[in-house]
Design an enzyme around this catalytic site. Structure first.
Site, short mmCIF file in Angstrom:
data_model
loop_
_atom_site.label_atom_id
_atom_site.label_comp_id
_atom_site.label_asym_id
_atom_site.label_seq_id
_atom_site.Cartn_x
_atom_site.Cartn_y
_atom_site.Cartn_z
N CYS A 133 6.58 -6.17 6.08
CA CYS A 133 5.70 -7.24 6.10
C CYS A 133 5.12 -7.14 4.45
CB CYS A 133 4.84 -7.31 7.08
SG CYS A 133 3.72 -5.70 7.31
N ASP A 140 0.62 -1.07 -0.06
CA ASP A 140 0.02 -0.01 -0.15
C ASP A 140 0.88 1.28 -0.03
OD1 ASP A 140 -2.79 -0.73 -0.29
OD2 ASP A 140 -2.74 -1.10 1.87
#
Length: 593
Positions: free
Chosen positions: A517, A470
């Site tokens: 992550c 994102d």
């Protein structure tokens, strides 16, 4: 006839098998395999759905007023004729018997077959009858849904053997279906849309199976049961390959299996660089039982437990506190004392839920869901649901080391609301006599605003985790699921590299734990880059751990750090990659050796 389809390579390797078309653009239904002893009941369920529609249409026809247009009665007759045609229901029942598809899947699969036949007809009138066929199928599917709304919770693994390998081909695959297929028989995925970090791509990599997305036309060109080769390295799909091509790809499959076996021997080897820097390799998981897979891959903890998948594919019912507690407890105990970072529910954008809440209903027509009511915004808009999840997480913390991670934070006010919710939950549990341990609170750095205001956030939280998927999307204003702009989604973009380096540097300076992550953590092309930035905690899909560990064992972080300024000042992604390759004694040349 043999032909090729080109797309975006998102999960490496070679897969060979029969094409299975699902979730077409015409009809979106649940897809799952049924058990052998459910075949006959499922065939009868399909017949019952058909009979219900026949009764409905016959009633409509009988109740037509005398002055109704003749064409309307004729249309109903056409639909009734299609309902009785063995080419539809009889053939769909064959899918149930031979492939063990659920009734909805079998019906939509047969619709694909018949729709193609209509498309190839030369007569305009007959070709236009495809719309009637689609309407009839939609009516049957509606009847099936009304009769049994639990379809999506069916058996995800087929219990019959002796069939060819299967490859999934679709216009797109919903996150709910991806999770349903995760433990299934498919050995590769092909979709018309999507990019390198679309949900299909992420799950394919987590399953360690080849996938090609963004093909645009694959679901239209490939037919049910075609022999297909997926070249996940080149982003090429070969349909009905020649014997010579088939043998070449089978040889490549065998070579890949040997490489995986070799990397598996690194499982118990600590991830320590040549200059003695210890690196933590954590796993990203979606379901509680994935903890065993993480341990088997040599993970030193769970860096990201994506809890939203507990909320999906449930026919409109949210998991209650007790169900969530059992799920989190299973994952925590499964990691045998290793840390587990549980992310609060991250729904919205490419992971929508069924419309369940007033908040969602108010935002039903959001033009850009990636920037709408999602992640922590959704949780704060539904405080009862959020507190339920926090209670379940805190209760599970009694069984191991747990941290809680909040997605998509962009405002200090959000952090304060989260802290207040945590205080309230802890007090509730204490009043009930339930042990609630101190849990570290972390936030995901996914929004550029969070990266730019990181010093303020670090005063409020215990750790941060960089969600590169994102972060890249929002930094570059690129919809990562849109194949039309997928070529602009660039992890090597100078702005992206500088933001990531800044976050890692500031977190380390503040003495706070920082991890990555997102997909960059599991992509070996970025391992040296992240090491150069000072990252010591990676979190990735378990299948990616061995190859990343191999790169770490060959790396010298001090030497990499020396060229980091040159990389960050580069205006070319290729130049940046070249700098890193030359910085390590075991760079790209050593890797090939």
């Amino acid at each position: 006839m043999s032909f090729q389809v080109f797309g975006i390579a998102v999960s490496k390797g070679v897969a060979i098998g029969r094409a299975v078309l699902v979730a077409s653009s015409r009809v979106d239904v649940a897809h799952y395999f049924i058990a052998a002893n459910d075949v006959d009941p499922e065939r009868r369920r399909l017949e019952a759905g058909r009979d219900a529609v026949v009764h409905e249409l016959e009633t409509l026809k009988n109740e037509l007023p005398d002055d109704a247009p003749h064409e309307l009665a004729a249309l109903l007759d056409v639909h009734l004729m299609l309902l009785q045609d063995d080419a539809l229901i009889g053939a769909a029942q064959q899918w149930i018997s031979e492939r063990h598809y659920n009734a909805e899947w079998a019906l939509s699969a047969q619709l694909e077959v018949l729709a193609r036949q209509f498309d190839e007809m030369e007569d305009d009138y007959l070709r236009e009858r495809k719309a009637d066929l689609e309407q009839v199928v939609e009516r049957i599917l509606s009847a099936l849904t009304d009769e049994n709304n639990a379809g999506a919770l069916g058996v995800a693994e087929r219990d019959f053997a002796g069939e060819d390998p299967l490859l999934l081909v679709s216009a797109d695959i919903s996150p709910a279906d991806m999770i349903q297929f995760k433990r299934s028989v498919f050995q590769g995925f092909i979709t018309d849309i999507g990019g390198k970090t679309s949900h299909t791509a992420i799950v394919a990599r987590s399953m360690d199976i080849p996938a090609v997305v963004g093909t645009r036309e694959a679901s239209r060109l490939i037919q049910q049961d075609d022999w297909v080769v997926i070249d996940g390295d080149a982003g090429v799909v070969i349909v009905n390959p020649s014997p010579i091509i088939l043998e070449e790809y089978r040889f490549r499959q065998r070579q890949a299996e040997l490489e995986r076996a070799r990397l598996a021997r690194l499982r118990h080897t600590p991830a320590i660089t040549l200059d003695s820097v210890r690196i933590d390799l954590h796993a990203n998981i979606e379901l509680p039982d994935d903890a065993s897979t993480a341990l088997a891959a040599g993970a030193t903890g769970v860096g990201l437990f994506r809890t939203e998948f507990l909320f999906m594919n449930r026919g409109g019912r949210l998991p209650d506190e007790e169900e969530q507690f059992r799920a989190y407890k299973t994952a925590v105990e499964g990691m045998q004392g290793l840390p587990v970072t549980i992310r609060t529910v991250d729904v919205g954008a490419d992971k929508p839920l069924e419309r369940l809440t007033l908040a969602e209903l108010r935002h039903e027509h959001t033009l850009n869901p990636a920037m709408g009511l999602r992640a922590i915004r959704w949780s704060l808009a539904e405080p009862h649901m959020f507190r339920q999840q926090l209670r379940a997480i805190f209760r599970a913390s009694a069984f191991g080391k747990v941290r809680v991670l909040i997605p998509m934070v962009a405002h200090l006010s959000e952090v304060r609301q989260i802290q207040e919710a945590i205080r309230s939950v802890r007090q509730q549990l204490a009043d009930e006599g339930i042990l609630a341990t101190n849990i570290e609170l972390g936030v995901m750095i996914e929004v550029p605003a969070a990266a730019l205001m990181l010093p303020l956030l670090l005063r409020q939280v215990d750790f941060v985790s960089i969600g590169t998927n994102d972060l890249i999307q929002y930094t570059l204003a690129i919809d990562r699921a849109d194949e039309a702009v997928a070529h602009l989604y660039d992890p090597w973009h100078p702005a992206v590299l500088q933001l990531i380096a800044q976050v890692i540097s500031q977190a380390r300076a503040a003495g706070k734990s920082v991890s990555v992550c997102g997909e960059m953590a599991g992509d070996t092309a970025f391992t040296e880059l992240l090491l150069a930035m000072g990252l010591t905690q990676f979190s990735m899909h378990p299948s990616q751990i061995p190859s990343v560990k191999q790169r770490i064992l060959r790396a010298d972080t001090a030497r990499l750090a020396e060229v980091l300024p040159q990389v960050l000042q580069s205006d070319s992604p290729q130049e940046a990659a070249g700098c890193l390759a030359h910085a390590s004694a075991f760079g790209a040349i050593g890797e090939r050796a």
